[in-house]
Design an enzyme around this catalytic site. Structure first.
Site, PDB file in Angstrom:
ATOM      1  N   LYS A  13       1.659   4.131  -5.165  1.00 37.28           N
ATOM      2  CA  LYS A  13       1.648   4.762  -5.845  1.00 37.28           C
ATOM      3  C   LYS A  13       0.352   5.416  -7.102  1.00 37.28           C
ATOM      4  O   LYS A  13       0.628   4.269  -7.542  1.00 37.28           O
ATOM      5  CB  LYS A  13       3.007   5.110  -6.398  1.00 37.28           C
ATOM      6  CG  LYS A  13       3.865   4.471  -7.771  1.00 37.28           C
ATOM      7  CD  LYS A  13       3.131   5.335  -9.280  1.00 37.28           C
ATOM      8  CE  LYS A  13       3.754   4.658 -10.390  1.00 37.28           C
ATOM      9  NZ  LYS A  13       2.408   4.062 -11.329  1.00 37.28           N
ATOM     10  N   ASP A 139      10.099   2.787 -11.251  1.00 38.64           N
ATOM     11  CA  ASP A 139       9.091   3.024 -10.497  1.00 38.64           C
ATOM     12  C   ASP A 139       9.682   3.475  -9.320  1.00 38.64           C
ATOM     13  O   ASP A 139      10.046   2.890  -8.203  1.00 38.64           O
ATOM     14  CB  ASP A 139       7.904   2.393 -10.441  1.00 38.64           C
ATOM     15  CG  ASP A 139       7.128   3.307 -11.558  1.00 38.64           C
ATOM     16  OD1 ASP A 139       7.187   3.797 -11.082  1.00 38.64           O
ATOM     17  OD2 ASP A 139       6.317   2.507 -12.015  1.00 38.64           O
TER      18      ASP A 139
END
Length: 287
Positions: A13, A139
Site C-alpha cells: 500500500k 494497517d
C-alpha cells in the site's frame, strides 16, 4: 494424498496523504490517511499440516519465520480465537521490501487471515476479519479488503472511497530501515506548517483528476524522516528532477514513490533512480 492449497496475494500500500492530528490517551496517534494499493505483492501459499503447528517458509533469507513474523501472529490469532486444531504450512514469496513504509508485513498478516478463513472454512465476514486484524497492527484492517480508503483513528477506521485515476507508480527504497515507532516518537504536531487535507484529496479522487491528486499529496511524517535520513530527501529530490508528477514518502518511510501519468517517462525515471538505488520498482495502481 492431495493436500489442499490456498493462494493469496498481499499487495503493497501507499499513502496518498498522511496527516497526524494528535497523540491519543492510549499512546497511539490520531491519523487521517488516504491509502491505496499498488501491483507489487507478496504471494502466500497455505497448505494444511496433519499436526497442530504453524510452520512458515520463505525464499527470502532476511525475514523472521517465527512469532516475530506478522503472518505467524495472524495464524496463531485465528487458530486461538476460533479453536482450530489443524496445523498450517505458510510459504511466503517475498517481493515487497521490508521496513519500507509499504505495509508488507501488515499485508502478509491480512492475506493470512483471508487465506486461513478459506482453508479452514471458517466463514468469518470481512468486518470481523478487520477487527481481528486491528489487534495485529493499524494497517492490517485496510489490507484485508484493499481498494482505496480514508483511514482515521489509529488507521483502523476505514471509509471506502473510489480508486484514484490509473497511473504508473515508481517506488524506490534506499538501503536503510526506518522504525515507525521512532518516527512517531520524534513527531511534533505543533511544528507542522502545512497539513495535507483528506477532504481535498478525496475530492480530487472523486473528480478523477490526476493533476489534482498530485497537488493534494502530503505526508507530515516527512518532516521527521527526511531530517533523520538525508538519503530519503536525496531520493525525493531526484525523483522530482527526473520528472515524476507527484512525489511523496510512503508511511514513515524510507520508500519514496512517484506517480507518473505518461508511460514514456517511466523508463527514464526508473533507470535514473537505479543509478544510485538498488530497490526500484515500476508498477501500476491496483484499480
Amino acid at each position: 494424498m492431495n493436500v489442499l492449497k490456498i493462494y493469496e496475494k498481499a499487495p503493497a500500500k501507499i499513502n496518498l496523504m498522511l496527516d497526524v492530528l494528535h497523540k491519543r490517551n492510549d499512546g497511539f496517534h490520531e491519523v487521517e490517511m488516504i491509502m491505496t494499493m499498488v501491483d507489487l505483492a507478496d504471494r502466500l501459499e497455505f497448505s494444511e499440516l496433519p499436526r497442530d503447528t504453524i510452520f512458515i517458509s520463505s525464499q527470502a533469507g532476511y525475514i523472521p519465520l517465527d512469532e516475530k513474523n506478522l503472518a505467524f501472529q495472524a495464524a496463531r490469532l485465528i487458530k486461538e480465537r476460533y479453536d482450530v486444531r489443524s496445523g498450517v504450512h505458510i510459504h511466503l514469496d517475498k517481493k515487497i521490501p521490508v521496513a519500507a513504509g509499504l505495509a508488507g508485513g501488515s499485508s502478509d498478516a491480512a492475506a493470512t487471515l483471508r487465506g486461513l478463513n478459506r482453508l479452514w472454512r471458517l466463514n468469518i465476514p470481512d468486518q470481523e476479519l478487520q477487527e481481528l486484524g486491528a489487534e495485529l497492527g493499524s494497517d492490517v484492517p485496510f489490507c484485508i479488503t484493499g481498494g482505496t480508503a480514508l483511514a482515521t483513528g489509529r488507521g483502523e477506521k476505514l471509509t471506502p472511497i473510489p480508486n484514484p485515476p490509473q497511473c504508473w507508480v515508481i517506488l524506490a527504497k534506499p538501503p536503510i530501515n526506518v522504525s515507525t515507532a521512532d518516527v512517531y516518537g520524534r513527531f511534533r504536531s505543533d511544528k507542522i506548517v502545512r497539513h495535507p487535507s483528506a477532504a481535498k484529496m478525496e475530492q480530487a479522487i472523486r473528480n478523477q483528476s490526476f493533476a489534482e491528486v498530485c497537488g493534494q499529496m502530503g505526508n507530515v511524517l516527512e518532516d521527521v524522516t527526511l531530517k533523520l535520513y538525508p538519503e530519503v530527501l536525496h531520493l525525493k529530490e531526484a525523483m522530482i528532477k527526473l520528472g515524476a508528477d507527484g512525489v511523496l514518502m510512503s508511511g514513515s518511510g524510507p520508500t519514496v514513490f512517484g506517480l507518473v501519468s505518461k508511460e514514456s517517462k517511466v523508463a527514464r525515471i526508473y533507470n535514473g533512480l537505479r543509478g544510485f538505488c538498488k530497490e526500484v520498482y515500476a508498477v501500476r495502481m491496483l484499480t
